[in-house]
Design a protein around this motif. Structure first.
Motif, PDB file in Angstrom:
ATOM      1  N   ILE A 223      -4.223   7.074   3.197  1.00  0.00           N
ATOM      2  CA  ILE A 223      -4.255   6.318   1.886  1.00  0.00           C
ATOM      3  C   ILE A 223      -5.486   6.365   0.996  1.00  0.00           C
TER       4      ILE A 223
ATOM      5  N   LYS B 141       0.813  -1.125  -0.124  1.00  0.00           N
ATOM      6  CA  LYS B 141      -0.113   0.043  -0.056  1.00  0.00           C
ATOM      7  C   LYS B 141       0.866   1.256   0.153  1.00  0.00           C
TER       8      LYS B 141
ATOM      9  N   HIS C  89      -5.235   4.924   7.162  1.00  0.00           N
ATOM     10  CA  HIS C  89      -6.194   4.489   6.087  1.00  0.00           C
ATOM     11  C   HIS C  89      -6.808   5.788   5.316  1.00  0.00           C
TER      12      HIS C  89
END
Lengths: 204, 379, 85
Positions: B325, B222, B322
């Motif tokens: 991201i 990621k 997150h």
């Protein structure tokens, strides 16, 4: 990583009804038969005038008194002095008192003044308030005093500029058995900081 | 100095047993807080966020048939196990482990099971379960534990004790803590409302989470997220009351920004502590204003999870990863109208938003505060 | 009433760990918070528990405490009017 040298510039311990500073016996009390009276004796010996002391739980009293002994002869303690404390029993001594107050649903009166001490890091809050230390705090729980971890963690705090000095050690209380050891770590001193040295002083 | 990356994570909470499920429910603005009617915890119904026991048992069966673990241990072990399955390159045996918890298995005191109430028993359980080389270190630092544990993990990597550190956080919603917060008159009689004019206190929650910190950024597929700054400071004011000047929180933020080499204008989003007690939220607003962060979009996730104590700041940091991201922020659930004396920019609807740098803060009893800067690494 | 006031002073010293304070040093009308006895927010919460546990008085709103805990006299008045045990 470039490793600077750090030093143990002072240390103290409270064990078996005695208080030691830098290896020398400072205070002994063979009379008192409970921790509360023993702690009060040290408080009087140190000629402290600090009403908040009497409100502390016994674990905090021990940590607080040890910190007072440790910094007794220092002119002032830098505001950036970190506290890195550890023990085995967390705040269980007071946890049991809080549990007792809620054990019976018919007689259910939890006390805020007790509950607030069901966290071991409160010791560092008390020491910070007394000495106006606005710095790093961390409370670790380990099976026994982990000199390697505590010294490495303290070193990195000074090394990265997060703290100027560190008061580190072990403050444990469980079923009236206590064991307290604090060391003052800084960039100046005679005893070089190593895990072996810290462990030796703890075991003295 | 070594860089430290946040490369993988898991959350076990009332709104999901994986990070993805948690994020999906945050996106749907689903709260885990509901009216709990469980006589084991409290004699009357109350609002809190509890992990469903049946759901947990079922998930537990998928990894082990051993029933000799406490609820908290199952939650923690499950969290780490899931993270290992999703990340085959994680060699947990060699990692340094930091366990973040305020009260651990404290509910065992009720039944007289004193041994399990020692926090080191959790460390022992985790070490034995995963056959770890190194004994996990337990950090118990009130409500900042989860955030401070990430800072501790970062420092362990920087002091070259370990290449990789796994932080595991967790706490239960127990009669022990609930009764204490009731005695502090600090429990809300409806789902908590952080920073809102109508807030009256906290909702407690329970959860476990784990995060993998590594000095190597190629361990993740990621987007790469780094913890670039961290600091903690004590208010030196009062053992339970938040500082009226936000002193310790302000110092923590200033120091964390300094380490990251940032100024306040470069922060894109703040994931605040926001417990929804009158004094805590007010203190945070003051500290954010002192730090020049009053215009930065901010939320509290306590409206979704309740206050999960030793897990809270860890979960909130994982969610921040997150958000970075996915370039999104979530509405600050429970908030209606600003109820602090100084202006702050509370997020009132989900939004897609380019994010590069997040500030995570937490404050707790004992006057402790922590701030973390979590950043996207430019590729 | 004088008896209740004395009783309250003793309880305050005991419950709030005011070790260095004597009953005779607490005036009936001395402010308990601020400059007076120097009690703090935890003490205020502890007094709420004391009202409930010893006198069977449950405050509907903890904010009421501020007025009730002004001084020993005010507290004694309030307790004598509202006590259920």
């Amino acid at each position: 990583m470039i490793k600077e040298k750090y030093y143990i510039s002072g240390f103290c311990s409270i064990k078996e009804k005695k208080v030691f500073k830098n290896g020398n016996q400072l205070y002994v009390d063979s009379e008192s038969d409970n921790l509360k009276d023993f702690a009060k004796g040290i408080y009087k010996y140190l000629e402290l005038k600090y009403p908040k002391f009497h409100k502390m739980d016994e674990l905090c009293k021990l940590g607080f008194l040890a910190s007072e002994v440790l910094i007794k002869d220092m002119k002032e303690v830098d505001q950036d002095t970190a506290l890195v404390l550890s023990n085995k029993s967390s705040s269980l001594d007071t946890d049991r008192k809080h549990q007792e107050s809620i054990q019976d649903r018919e007689d259910f009166y939890p006390s805020p003044a007790v509950f607030v001490y069901t966290l071991p890091n409160i010791i560092m809050g008390e020491i910070s308030i007394k000495n106006k230390l606005k710095s790093e705090n961390a409370f670790f729980v380990t099976e026994s005093f982990d000199a390697e971890f505590v010294s490495r963690y303290s070193e990195i705090l000074i090394n990265t500029g997060k703290a100027s000095n560190v008061i580190c050690g072990w403050v444990d209380l469980d079923n009236d058995k206590y064991d307290v050891f604090l060391a003052f770590l800084s960039k100046k001193g005679k005893i070089e900081l190593t895990k072996e040295e810290l462990n030796n002083l703890y075991n003295q | 100095m070594k860089k430290v990356y946040l490369v993988a994570d898991n959350i076990i909470s009332p709104i999901g047993f994986s990070t993805e499920e948690n994020i999906e429910n945050l996106r749907l603005n689903q709260t885990g807080i509901k009216k709990v009617d469980d006589d084991y915890i409290w004699s009357e119904p109350f609002f809190g966020a509890v992990v469903n026991n049946d759901k947990l048992s079922k998930a537990w069966e998928s990894i082990s048939s051993d029933l000799g673990y406490t609820k908290l241990e199952k939650m923690m072990l499950l969290s780490v196990s899931k993270m290992i399955v999703e990340n085959p390159s994680l060699d947990i045996v060699k990692c340094g482990i930091v366990v973040s918890t305020t009260k651990g298995n404290i509910n065992n005191l009720k039944g007289g099971l004193d041994k399990k109430a020692y926090l080191s028993s959790i460390s022992e359980t985790i070490q034995n379960y995963f056959k770890l080389d190194h004994t996990p270190i337990v950090l118990s630092n009130a409500c900042i534990s989860g955030g401070l544990a990430l800072a501790v993990g970062k420092r362990m990597i920087q002091s070259e004790l370990f290449e990789d550190v796994v932080v595991i956080g967790g706490d239960l919603l127990s009669e022990f803590t609930l009764s204490g917060f009731f005695s502090f008159q600090a429990v809300s009689n409806e789902p908590c409302k952080p920073f809102c004019k109508n807030r009256t206190g906290i909702s407690l929650g329970e959860a476990a989470a784990s995060a993998w910190l590594s000095s190597k950024k190629d361990t993740t597929k990621k987007e790469i997220i780094e913890i670039t700054g961290d600091a903690s400071a004590n208010d030196a004011n009062h053992i339970s009351g938040p500082s009226r000047t936000g002193e310790g929180l302000y110092i923590s933020i200033a120091k964390a920004l300094k380490e990251a080499g940032l100024d306040s204008t470069q922060v894109d989003y703040i994931t605040a502590h926001g417990t929804a007690t009158p004094f805590n939220d007010e203190m945070e607003a003051i500290a954010f204003n002192r730090a020049g962060l009053q215009n930065v979009p901010l939320n509290s996730l306590k409206g979704y999870y309740g206050h999960t104590l030793g897990a809270s700041a860890l979960i909130e940091s994982i969610v921040a990863r997150h958000c970075l991201i996915n370039n999104e922020v979530f509405t600050s659930l429970g908030f209606e109208e600003l109820g602090v004396s100084q202006s702050i920019n509370v997020i009132t609807k989900n939004e897609k938003k380019e994010l590069n740098r997040v500030l995570k803060t937490a404050s707790g009893f004992g006057g402790c505060n922590v701030a973390l800067i979590i950043e996207k690494v430019a590729s | 009433m004088a008896e209740l006031r004395e009783e309250l002073k003793e309880k305050l010293i005991e419950q709030l760990s005011l070790e260095d304070v004597e009953v005779s040093e607490i005036g009936d009308n001395d402010p308990l918070f601020g400059d007076g006895l120097g009690l703090d927010s935890i003490d205020a919460l502890e007094l709420i528990v004391l009202l409930e546990k010893d006198y069977g008085i449950k405050l509907k709103d903890p904010k009421e405490g501020k007025a009730i805990f002004e001084s020993i006299s005010v507290m004694a008045d309030y307790i004598s009017k509202h006590r259920t045990k």
